[in-house]
Design a protein around this motif. Structure first.
Motif, PDB file in Angstrom:
ATOM      1  N   ALA A   1       0.085  39.889  34.606  1.00 21.89           N
ATOM      2  CA  ALA A   1       1.361  39.187  34.744  1.00 21.89           C
ATOM      3  C   ALA A   1       2.404  40.186  35.218  1.00 21.89           C
ATOM      4  N   VAL A   2       3.016  39.888  36.359  1.00 22.35           N
ATOM      5  CA  VAL A   2       4.129  40.688  36.852  1.00 22.35           C
ATOM      6  C   VAL A   2       5.408  40.019  36.340  1.00 22.35           C
ATOM      7  N   CYS A   3       6.155  40.725  35.526  1.00 20.70           N
ATOM      8  CA  CYS A   3       7.320  40.151  34.846  1.00 20.70           C
ATOM      9  C   CYS A   3       8.582  40.906  35.246  1.00 20.70           C
TER      10      CYS A   3
ATOM     11  N   LEU B   1       5.112  36.040  37.019  1.00 14.90           N
ATOM     12  CA  LEU B   1       4.181  35.781  38.122  1.00 14.90           C
ATOM     13  C   LEU B   1       2.779  36.188  37.693  1.00 14.90           C
ATOM     14  N   PRO B   2       1.915  35.218  37.362  1.00 19.25           N
ATOM     15  CA  PRO B   2       0.527  35.563  37.030  1.00 19.25           C
ATOM     16  C   PRO B   2      -0.274  35.859  38.292  1.00 19.25           C
ATOM     17  N   LEU B   3      -1.134  36.870  38.230  1.00 17.43           N
ATOM     18  CA  LEU B   3      -1.929  37.268  39.383  1.00 17.43           C
ATOM     19  C   LEU B   3      -3.354  37.595  38.957  1.00 17.43           C
ATOM     20  N   GLN B   4      -4.274  37.408  39.907  1.00 14.41           N
ATOM     21  CA  GLN B   4      -5.639  37.906  39.779  1.00 14.41           C
ATOM     22  C   GLN B   4      -5.828  38.963  40.861  1.00 14.41           C
ATOM     23  N   VAL B   5      -6.035  40.203  40.445  1.00 16.32           N
ATOM     24  CA  VAL B   5      -6.176  41.323  41.375  1.00 16.32           C
ATOM     25  C   VAL B   5      -7.664  41.626  41.536  1.00 16.32           C
ATOM     26  N   ARG B   6      -8.090  41.834  42.773  1.00 15.86           N
ATOM     27  CA  ARG B   6      -9.516  42.000  43.074  1.00 15.86           C
ATOM     28  C   ARG B   6      -9.684  43.087  44.129  1.00 15.86           C
ATOM     29  N   GLY B   7     -10.855  43.718  44.141  1.00 17.39           N
ATOM     30  CA  GLY B   7     -11.154  44.718  45.162  1.00 17.39           C
ATOM     31  C   GLY B   7     -11.406  44.065  46.510  1.00 17.39           C
TER      32      GLY B   7
ATOM     33  N   ALA C   1      -4.500  40.437  45.888  1.00 12.08           N
ATOM     34  CA  ALA C   1      -4.228  39.583  44.737  1.00 12.08           C
ATOM     35  C   ALA C   1      -4.023  38.140  45.171  1.00 12.08           C
ATOM     36  N   THR C   2      -4.249  37.246  44.240  1.00  7.79           N
ATOM     37  CA  THR C   2      -3.966  35.826  44.422  1.00  7.79           C
ATOM     38  C   THR C   2      -3.480  35.259  43.107  1.00  7.79           C
TER      39      THR C   2
END
Length: 345
Positions: A44-46, A56-62, A79-80
């Motif tokens: 979560a980016v706050c 802003l919730p995010l899913q970070v991936r390689g 990220a998405t």
């Protein structure tokens, strides 16, 4: 004073930001992991400033291995937002331009090359002006049923075919209940899976009973389940509704083909609308269609012809030169897909 901070699942600050910004179900720390891949990190980016908060919730991936190798540095990620509506969700009137500038700086520091956020339809979180690297893009139109009117006024606002279908369902003896959780998770799953089979749905949507049990356990106060049954008690239409402080969302569900002639889903949505209004919510988000103006969209719009709202995405690029190199490395075609280097073959 202003502060950007990034929180992991289980963080008390994430939960506090979630509560402050309206308890939107898509922003709950236990929502993203339900849909995340094995290599996804849910964050979560706050942001806090004197005038409000942002979540802003995010899913970070390689990046894909071949792409990372072509860039000569495997440290880049992207990220998405989680499945559904991604925000950013706000409380008050924070400085969104400053938030995005701070978010871009964090992305560069953490080697997050790009991000795509599916926005919200229940309040604008657009920055004005948008910093370089942040772009809002139109995705589609969605339908949000307003709950501000009394029951009689809401009924009259339906298109004629909805009123006709609700009456038909009642004549057939159908009844709908809206419960705070599943009362028949096996039955729900059976109807849902049958609907996905009939629609030849993508593998992503093939959720099983264990998934729905996990969702109910993870989001115990953030969902309802609406069930429509026939005179024999058989479940003929069902919907999982996600719930926040101000809005609820039509999420996952289905209807048995053999019940179509009785219009069970019209009765179901009518019942959810009444239930949500009685709960003091502001809107019931039905979503959009697969294509602009298609039959699914028109069906949803019939419940509130005045409730059509824009649905936008947010494209974020932290390092334009590296982004361009990534697109060139995979010979990504020009088009609407973002990030372009992930365009499906």
């Amino acid at each position: 004073m202003s502060e950007l901070y990034v929180e992991e699942r289980g963080s008390r600050r994430w939960l506090a930001a979630w509560a402050a910004t309206g308890r939107e179900p898509f922003a709950h720390p236990d929502f993203g992991p339900l849909f995340a891949g094995p290599d996804h990190e849910c964050l979560a980016v706050c942001w806090d400033d004197d005038d409000g908060q942002v979540l802003l919730p995010l899913q970070v991936r390689g990046l894909p291995d071949d792409l990372a190798a072509s860039l000569g540095d495997g440290a880049w990620r992207d990220a998405t937002s989680p499945y559904g509506y991604g925000g950013p969700f706000v409380a008050g009137q924070p400085d969104l331009t400053a938030f995005w500038e701070a978010c871009l700086a964090w992305m560069r520091d953490e080697r997050v090359l790009a991000g795509f956020v599916r926005g919200s339809v229940v309040g604008s979180a657009a920055a004005d002006p948008e910093p370089i690297g942040v772009s809002s893009v139109p995705l589609s139109e969605n339908v949000v049923v307003g709950l501000d009117l009394g029951a009689d006024e809401r009924w009259r606002r339906y298109e004629h075919k909805v009123r006709k279908n609700v009456k038909k369902a009642l004549r057939h003896g159908l009844t709908t209940t809206v419960s705070p959780t599943f009362t028949d998770v096996a039955g729900f799953t059976d109807v849902y899976v049958g609907t996905m089979d009939r629609r030849s749905a993508a593998e992503f949507y093939r959720f099983d009973e264990a998934f729905f049990r996990q969702l109910a356990a993870s989001l115990p106060e953030s969902h309802w389940v609406a069930d429509t049954r026939d005179e024999s008690g058989a479940l003929v239409s069902t919907e999982l509704v996600l719930v926040g402080d101000r809005h609820c969302y039509s999420f996952l569900g289905g209807t048995r083909r053999e019940a179509f002639s009785m219009s069970p889903n019209d009765l179901l949505k009518h019942a959810v609308i009444d239930h949500a209004a009685d709960a003091g919510l502001s809107g019931y988000v039905l979503g959009g269609g697969y294509a602009p103006g298609d039959g699914i969209f028109r069906y949803k719009r019939a419940f509130d012809p005045t409730g059509v709202v824009p649905f936008n995405g947010i494209q974020v690029v932290a390092d334009q030169d590296t982004y361009d190199a990534a697109c060139a490395a995979v010979d990504a075609p020009e088009g609407s897909f973002f990030p372009r280097y992930r365009t499906p073959a």
